[in-house]
Motif scaffolding. Structure first.
Motif, short mmCIF file in Angstrom:
data_model
loop_
_atom_site.label_atom_id
_atom_site.label_comp_id
_atom_site.label_asym_id
_atom_site.label_seq_id
_atom_site.Cartn_x
_atom_site.Cartn_y
_atom_site.Cartn_z
N PHE A 138 0.67 4.37 10.78
CA PHE A 138 1.65 4.87 11.74
C PHE A 138 1.70 6.40 11.64
O PHE A 138 2.06 6.96 10.60
CB PHE A 138 3.04 4.30 11.46
N GLY A 139 1.32 7.07 12.72
CA GLY A 139 1.40 8.53 12.77
C GLY A 139 0.70 9.20 11.62
O GLY A 139 -0.51 9.04 11.41
N ALA A 140 1.46 9.95 10.83
CA ALA A 140 0.89 10.74 9.74
C ALA A 140 0.86 9.98 8.41
O ALA A 140 0.77 10.59 7.36
CB ALA A 140 1.68 12.04 9.57
N THR A 141 0.93 8.66 8.45
CA THR A 141 0.89 7.88 7.21
C THR A 141 -0.07 6.71 7.34
O THR A 141 -0.29 6.17 8.44
CB THR A 141 2.27 7.30 6.84
N PHE A 142 -0.63 6.31 6.20
CA PHE A 142 -1.39 5.07 6.09
C PHE A 142 -0.83 4.37 4.86
O PHE A 142 -1.00 4.83 3.73
CB PHE A 142 -2.88 5.34 5.94
N THR A 143 -0.13 3.26 5.08
CA THR A 143 0.75 2.70 4.07
C THR A 143 0.22 1.41 3.49
O THR A 143 -0.24 0.53 4.22
CB THR A 143 2.14 2.44 4.68
N LEU A 144 0.31 1.28 2.16
CA LEU A 144 0.08 0.00 1.48
C LEU A 144 1.44 -0.63 1.24
O LEU A 144 2.29 -0.06 0.55
CB LEU A 144 -0.65 0.21 0.15
N ILE A 145 1.64 -1.81 1.81
CA ILE A 145 2.94 -2.49 1.74
C ILE A 145 2.81 -3.80 0.97
O ILE A 145 1.85 -4.55 1.16
CB ILE A 145 3.49 -2.76 3.16
N VAL A 146 3.78 -4.05 0.10
CA VAL A 146 3.90 -5.34 -0.58
C VAL A 146 5.23 -5.94 -0.13
O VAL A 146 6.30 -5.36 -0.39
CB VAL A 146 3.86 -5.19 -2.11
N LEU B 207 -5.89 -10.12 -7.99
CA LEU B 207 -4.93 -9.06 -7.65
C LEU B 207 -4.61 -9.06 -6.15
O LEU B 207 -3.45 -8.91 -5.76
CB LEU B 207 -5.49 -7.69 -8.05
N ASP B 208 -5.64 -9.23 -5.34
CA ASP B 208 -5.44 -9.20 -3.89
C ASP B 208 -4.54 -10.34 -3.44
O ASP B 208 -3.65 -10.15 -2.60
CB ASP B 208 -6.79 -9.28 -3.17
N LEU B 209 -4.75 -11.53 -4.00
CA LEU B 209 -3.90 -12.66 -3.63
C LEU B 209 -2.49 -12.50 -4.18
O LEU B 209 -1.52 -12.91 -3.54
CB LEU B 209 -4.51 -13.97 -4.14
N THR B 210 -2.36 -11.90 -5.37
CA THR B 210 -1.04 -11.71 -5.97
C THR B 210 -0.22 -10.67 -5.21
O THR B 210 0.93 -10.90 -4.84
CB THR B 210 -1.18 -11.27 -7.44
N VAL B 211 -0.85 -9.54 -4.95
CA VAL B 211 -0.16 -8.43 -4.27
C VAL B 211 -0.02 -8.71 -2.78
O VAL B 211 0.98 -8.35 -2.15
CB VAL B 211 -0.91 -7.10 -4.52
#
Length: 351
Positions: A69-77, A58-62
């Motif tokens: 950044f500021g008030a967010t912690f984002t998971l990006i694909v 999954l980690d390699l696929t995604v």
């Protein structure tokens, strides 16, 4: 010259192959070289290895990119050059979140089992026999489902989140916010008067995630301490071999638990705290992506090294391969040539 994204991809690919190799070795050792009295615990150990193989895939696929950044912690694909529909990537990202959340719950089951073995609680141990062991999968599945639901609904992109992240994602990662898949708990947003207001779904969702992880850690700590206290008293009345294998199983489990705590949960918790406080973690968030990718690659190593049956099996394998290599024509030829080049060594020693 590598840029940050190249380095991250290299770490993810390398970790994937190491994870597949290490977990394949461990699965083989568990099936063929486990101690005779290990019982149903063998199936729980297999569960961890299979889980980590799927997690590595999954980690390699995604190929998740974590961005603070500021008030967010984002998971990006990054789906910029992907031919798949964005919905497919959203589902894969949500499944990835579920696996992340359920990782510690699997270890909590192991600690409970180890304690029940030490005190001989047959009633509880009977639930690990045969197909009943599948019952325990409900616990990590439920926690994983919580993480998946929280990732998809409260953290799904909104117009306000797009506007908030657009410039940061473009400047730091070179990505267009409209051409990627991401999930972000945006804790504060501005109302029509320009005032910061709390977006409660994100807060409640992250609280549920934190509660599930903390509950798993609480179970790990509770049964871990009880195991530690019981081992010296109960094992003193058993054979040396039984004491050794119980100690090895416990310490390998502790080592396997410490790895995801330090590589996954502490870094992620730190980033969430930065988001709560509206602090930009900068490049530190990049290390989270790398450390999480390394988890399934490193986690099998303590079990292979600590449990003597597995360690001895590896030694025998290496020794047999070394002996077979020594009998090959190429190796004999090299030895013969070496002796031919230095024929005077033995005669000089005699003199």
């Amino acid at each position: 010259m590598f840029n940050w994204e190249d380095i991250l991809l290299t770490v993810q690919i390398t970790s994937f192959f190491i994870a597949i190799i290490n977990n394949s070795i461990l699965i083989n050792l568990i099936i063929n070289h486990s101690p005779k009295d290990i019982g149903a615990y063998k199936y729980l150990m297999l569960l961890i290895s299979i889980f980590e193989v799927i997690y590595a895939v999954l980690d390699l696929t995604v190929q998740p990119i974590f961005h603070s950044f500021g008030a967010t912690f984002t998971l990006i694909v990054n789906t910029t050059n992907s031919g798949l529909d964005k919905r497919v990537w959203e589902i894969l990202a949500v499944v990835y979140c579920g696996f992340y959340g359920s990782s510690m719950a699997i270890f909590s089951i192991h600690y409970a089992y180890r304690y029940w073995v030490l005190i001989g609680k047959e009633r509880n141990l009977s639930w690990f026999k045969g197909r009943k062991v599948l019952f325990w999968l409900i616990i990590p599945f439920s926690i994983g489902l919580i993480w998946a639901v929280v990732g998809y609904f409260p953290c799904y992109p909104r117009a306000s989140t797009n506007d908030y992240l657009r410039e940061s994602v473009l400047m730091k990662l070179g990505l267009n916010i409209d051409r990627i898949v991401y999930f972000a708990p945006y804790f504060y947003e501005k109302n029509e008067f320009g005032q910061n207001v709390i977006y409660w779904p994100s807060f409640v969702g992250i609280m549920l995630d934190s509660l599930s992880i903390n509950l798993s850690l609480l179970v790990v700590g509770y049964y871990g301490v009880k195991c530690w206290n019981k081992m010296s008293r109960l094992l003193s009345t058993t054979s040396i071999d039984h004491q050794n294998i119980q100690n090895q199983l416990f310490y390998s489990l502790v080592a396997q638990t410490v790895i995801p705590i330090f590589l996954m949960h502490i870094p992620a918790l730190t980033m969430f705290m930065f988001s709560f406080l509206e602090m930009d973690a900068g490049h530190l968030s990049g290390f989270v992506s790398m450390s999480i990718a390394m988890f399934p690659a490193l986690d099998p190593i303590p079990t292979i090294l600590i449990i003597s049956n597995y360690r001895d099996a590896i030694k025998r394998f290496v020794l047999i391969r070394y002996q077979k290599l020594g009998k090959t024509k190429l190796c004999r030829c090299l030895i013969f040539k070496k002796k031919s080049i230095h024929p005077s060594v033995s005669s000089s020693n005699v003199l």
